[in-house]
Design a protein around this motif. Structure first.
Motif, PDB file in Angstrom:
ATOM      1  N   GLY A  92       0.897  -1.541  -0.046  1.00  0.00           N
ATOM      2  CA  GLY A  92       0.161   0.075  -0.055  1.00  0.00           C
ATOM      3  C   GLY A  92       1.265   0.717  -0.429  1.00  0.00           C
ATOM      4  N   GLY A  93       0.312   2.240  -0.527  1.00  0.00           N
ATOM      5  CA  GLY A  93       0.338   3.989  -0.630  1.00  0.00           C
ATOM      6  C   GLY A  93       0.028   4.209   0.319  1.00  0.00           C
ATOM      7  N   GLU A  94       1.661   5.727   0.803  1.00  0.00           N
ATOM      8  CA  GLU A  94       1.117   5.854   2.550  1.00  0.00           C
ATOM      9  C   GLU A  94       0.024   6.776   2.730  1.00  0.00           C
ATOM     10  OE1 GLU A  94       5.928   7.488   4.249  1.00  0.00           O
ATOM     11  OE2 GLU A  94       4.499   7.885   2.627  1.00  0.00           O
ATOM     12  N   THR A  95      -1.163   6.624   3.186  1.00  0.00           N
ATOM     13  CA  THR A  95      -2.031   7.179   2.964  1.00  0.00           C
ATOM     14  C   THR A  95      -2.963   6.929   4.389  1.00  0.00           C
ATOM     15  OG1 THR A  95      -4.214   7.112   3.102  1.00  0.00           O
ATOM     16  CG2 THR A  95      -3.508   4.963   2.501  1.00  0.00           C
ATOM     17  N   HIS A  96      -3.613   8.479   5.474  1.00  0.00           N
ATOM     18  CA  HIS A  96      -4.291   8.232   6.658  1.00  0.00           C
ATOM     19  C   HIS A  96      -5.330   6.856   6.402  1.00  0.00           C
ATOM     20  CE1 HIS A  96      -7.028   9.192   9.614  1.00  0.00           C
ATOM     21  NE2 HIS A  96      -8.076   9.928   9.025  1.00  0.00           N
ATOM     22  N   SER A  97      -6.746   6.457   5.324  1.00  0.00           N
ATOM     23  CA  SER A  97      -7.442   5.591   4.799  1.00  0.00           C
ATOM     24  C   SER A  97      -6.603   4.426   5.358  1.00  0.00           C
ATOM     25  CB  SER A  97      -7.553   5.716   3.632  1.00  0.00           C
ATOM     26  OG  SER A  97      -8.098   6.896   3.162  1.00  0.00           O
TER      27      SER A  97
ATOM     28  N   LEU B  38     -12.352   2.566   0.814  1.00  0.00           N
ATOM     29  CA  LEU B  38     -12.427   2.837   1.993  1.00  0.00           C
ATOM     30  C   LEU B  38     -13.259   4.039   2.211  1.00  0.00           C
ATOM     31  CD1 LEU B  38      -9.129   1.413   2.467  1.00  0.00           C
ATOM     32  CD2 LEU B  38     -10.985   0.239   2.624  1.00  0.00           C
ATOM     33  N   PRO B  39     -14.057   4.197   3.443  1.00  0.00           N
ATOM     34  CA  PRO B  39     -14.395   5.514   3.472  1.00  0.00           C
ATOM     35  C   PRO B  39     -13.950   6.472   3.454  1.00  0.00           C
ATOM     36  CG  PRO B  39     -14.413   3.877   5.180  1.00  0.00           C
ATOM     37  CD  PRO B  39     -13.898   3.505   4.368  1.00  0.00           C
ATOM     38  N   ALA B  40     -13.294   6.563   4.388  1.00  0.00           N
ATOM     39  CA  ALA B  40     -12.202   8.130   4.368  1.00  0.00           C
ATOM     40  C   ALA B  40     -11.721   8.713   3.163  1.00  0.00           C
ATOM     41  CB  ALA B  40     -10.860   8.028   5.815  1.00  0.00           C
ATOM     42  N   VAL B  41     -11.121   9.965   2.907  1.00  0.00           N
ATOM     43  CA  VAL B  41     -10.903  10.611   1.999  1.00  0.00           C
ATOM     44  C   VAL B  41      -9.447  11.307   2.481  1.00  0.00           C
ATOM     45  CG1 VAL B  41     -10.872  12.445   0.776  1.00  0.00           C
ATOM     46  CG2 VAL B  41     -13.611  10.767   1.529  1.00  0.00           C
ATOM     47  N   ASP B  42      -8.922  11.420   1.606  1.00  0.00           N
ATOM     48  CA  ASP B  42      -7.456  11.568   1.837  1.00  0.00           C
ATOM     49  C   ASP B  42      -7.521  13.364   1.710  1.00  0.00           C
ATOM     50  OD1 ASP B  42      -6.345   9.946   3.574  1.00  0.00           O
ATOM     51  OD2 ASP B  42      -5.064   9.203   1.755  1.00  0.00           O
TER      52      ASP B  42
ATOM     53  N   PRO C 293      -4.518  22.609   3.661  1.00  0.00           N
ATOM     54  CA  PRO C 293      -4.603  22.468   2.931  1.00  0.00           C
ATOM     55  C   PRO C 293      -4.540  23.283   1.444  1.00  0.00           C
ATOM     56  CG  PRO C 293      -6.249  23.304   4.354  1.00  0.00           C
ATOM     57  CD  PRO C 293      -4.933  23.321   4.774  1.00  0.00           C
ATOM     58  N   LEU C 294      -4.803  22.809   0.130  1.00  0.00           N
ATOM     59  CA  LEU C 294      -5.193  23.695  -0.803  1.00  0.00           C
ATOM     60  C   LEU C 294      -6.760  24.427  -0.440  1.00  0.00           C
ATOM     61  CD1 LEU C 294      -3.691  20.732  -3.615  1.00  0.00           C
ATOM     62  CD2 LEU C 294      -2.033  22.489  -2.190  1.00  0.00           C
ATOM     63  N   LYS C 295      -6.261  25.234  -1.445  1.00  0.00           N
ATOM     64  CA  LYS C 295      -7.589  26.123  -1.674  1.00  0.00           C
ATOM     65  C   LYS C 295      -7.579  26.331  -3.321  1.00  0.00           C
ATOM     66  CE  LYS C 295      -7.232  30.442  -1.077  1.00  0.00           C
ATOM     67  NZ  LYS C 295      -7.665  31.139  -0.351  1.00  0.00           N
ATOM     68  N   PRO C 296      -8.969  25.704  -4.340  1.00  0.00           N
ATOM     69  CA  PRO C 296      -9.481  24.903  -3.601  1.00  0.00           C
ATOM     70  C   PRO C 296      -9.369  23.744  -2.987  1.00  0.00           C
ATOM     71  CG  PRO C 296      -9.439  25.013  -6.382  1.00  0.00           C
ATOM     72  CD  PRO C 296      -8.567  26.448  -5.764  1.00  0.00           C
ATOM     73  N   GLU C 297     -10.331  22.913  -2.172  1.00  0.00           N
ATOM     74  CA  GLU C 297     -10.566  21.454  -1.936  1.00  0.00           C
ATOM     75  C   GLU C 297      -9.586  21.128  -2.693  1.00  0.00           C
ATOM     76  OE1 GLU C 297     -12.781  18.567   1.249  1.00  0.00           O
ATOM     77  OE2 GLU C 297     -11.119  20.583   1.936  1.00  0.00           O
ATOM     78  N   LEU C 298      -9.018  19.755  -2.632  1.00  0.00           N
ATOM     79  CA  LEU C 298      -8.467  18.929  -3.415  1.00  0.00           C
ATOM     80  C   LEU C 298      -7.893  17.498  -2.740  1.00  0.00           C
ATOM     81  CD1 LEU C 298      -7.948  17.507  -6.619  1.00  0.00           C
ATOM     82  CD2 LEU C 298      -5.179  17.631  -5.729  1.00  0.00           C
ATOM     83  N   ASN C 299      -8.833  16.393  -2.579  1.00  0.00           N
ATOM     84  CA  ASN C 299      -9.260  14.917  -2.413  1.00  0.00           C
ATOM     85  C   ASN C 299      -8.967  13.702  -3.390  1.00  0.00           C
ATOM     86  OD1 ASN C 299      -9.950  16.691   0.239  1.00  0.00           O
ATOM     87  ND2 ASN C 299     -12.099  16.863  -0.026  1.00  0.00           N
ATOM     88  N   SER C 300      -8.253  12.895  -2.054  1.00  0.00           N
ATOM     89  CA  SER C 300      -8.236  11.613  -3.549  1.00  0.00           C
ATOM     90  C   SER C 300      -9.290  10.701  -2.417  1.00  0.00           C
ATOM     91  CB  SER C 300      -6.894  11.410  -3.364  1.00  0.00           C
ATOM     92  OG  SER C 300      -6.615  11.891  -4.081  1.00  0.00           O
ATOM     93  N   HIS C 301     -10.036   9.893  -3.351  1.00  0.00           N
ATOM     94  CA  HIS C 301     -10.361   8.780  -2.194  1.00  0.00           C
ATOM     95  C   HIS C 301      -9.210   7.648  -2.254  1.00  0.00           C
ATOM     96  CE1 HIS C 301     -14.007   9.450  -1.891  1.00  0.00           C
ATOM     97  NE2 HIS C 301     -14.029  10.541  -3.172  1.00  0.00           N
ATOM     98  N   VAL C 302      -9.491   6.326  -1.062  1.00  0.00           N
ATOM     99  CA  VAL C 302      -8.361   5.203  -1.137  1.00  0.00           C
ATOM    100  C   VAL C 302      -9.304   3.786  -2.016  1.00  0.00           C
ATOM    101  CG1 VAL C 302      -6.391   3.934  -0.382  1.00  0.00           C
ATOM    102  CG2 VAL C 302      -6.599   6.744  -0.308  1.00  0.00           C
TER     103      VAL C 302
END
Length: 291
Positions: A97-102, A160-164, A257-266
């Motif tokens: 896996g990659g490094e992720t909060h998820s 997975l439910p969390a968003v990075d 964080p970035l503005k506008p927000e940028l998120n990634s699913h895992v």
């Protein structure tokens, strides 16, 4: 090609001598020398450079060492899977896996399984999406964890439910640290430390509204920890995911964080039509429950 010969070859590559490997394997030096000679004849190439004091691997030997490890790991994994019973599930589950909060979702599942099934063990491999899919494709891993927009079309998967959340990792003493969020133009001219996976996926490039070749990219990374040390040393600003590097308490770093927000699913991915071991089947069942 016998498995014990592969083990002999790896022992010599570690000890760099016939005598050291023979002592480790509890066999005679002539017998070990004969094994390696016959292996080189079978492969039609030299695996070692024989010096006056030590033996070093040739280029072919370095490649063969990688393959020998893969073969022995796969044999061990297969043996564990076949020896399991429904009442006493055991073995090793391999997760790349990659490094992720998820990963916290995966970690909770692992903790719960380990408490109930002490004979199940877990082997973790960290890397970017290319590393993860390579592990899956050669059956070095049962499951992979990839950050979108990675291509998962060749695999079965669950999100997975969390968003990075993407942002900028920087020193607390820099002027951007006073801002609550960072816009694209504010970092166009700054020295950037860039995720190689993000370059390939194009997600950050779209947010930046600028060709990466026109940015001041001073370094790229595939795992964030060493990149964070470059930030700490003052080399530049890392575009990265949140909650991987601890920026609390005495840390010299902060995340914005970035503005506008940028998120990634895992996504948790696995090979299509995969025949799982009982342990891997249990993991998949439990992580579905966790989600």
């Amino acid at each position: 090609m016998k498995l014990n010969v592969l083990e002999s070859f790896l022992a010599i590559s570690r000890s760099r001598s016939i005598s050291g490997a023979a002592e480790l394997l509890h066999i005679s030096q002539p017998a070990l020398s004969r094994q390696i000679k016959e292996l080189e004849e079978e492969l039609g190439t030299k695996l070692f450079k024989r010096g006056s004091r030590e033996m070093t691997l040739t280029a072919e030997g370095t490649l063969f060492r990688k393959r020998a490890r893969q073969i022995l790991d796969l044999v061990k994994k297969t043996s564990e899977e076949l020896s399991q019973s429904e009442k006493n599930i055991s073995g090793t589950i391999y997760i790349a896996g990659g490094e992720t909060h998820s990963f916290r979702t995966v970690a909770r599942t692992i903790k719960n399984i380990a408490a109930e099934y002490p004979d199940i063990h877990f082997n973790l491999f960290s890397g970017n999406a290319d590393d993860v899919t390579e592990q899956l494709d050669r059956e070095g891993a049962d499951f992979g964890l990839v950050i979108e927009p990675a291509d998962v079309s060749r695999y079965d998967y669950m999100r997975l439910p969390a968003v990075d959340r993407w942002g900028v990792l920087m020193r607390k003493d820099c002027y951007l640290a006073t801002k609550e969020a960072i816009s694209p133009k504010e970092i166009w001219e700054l020295p950037l430390i860039y995720s190689r996976q993000a370059v390939q996926g194009g997600q950050l490039s779209s947010w930046l509204k600028k060709d990466p070749e026109k940015l001041n990219i001073v370094a790229t990374y595939n795992l964030l920890f060493n990149a964070s040390l470059l930030v700490e040393a003052g080399l530049g600003y890392a575009l990265c995911l949140d909650k991987i590097i601890n920026t609390e308490c005495n840390s010299e770093l902060c995340f914005r964080p970035l503005k506008p927000e940028l998120n990634s699913h895992v996504d948790l991915i696995w090979k299509k039509h995969q025949v799982f071991s009982p342990a891997a089947e249990l993991f998949l069942e439990r992580i579905r429950e966790e989600i």
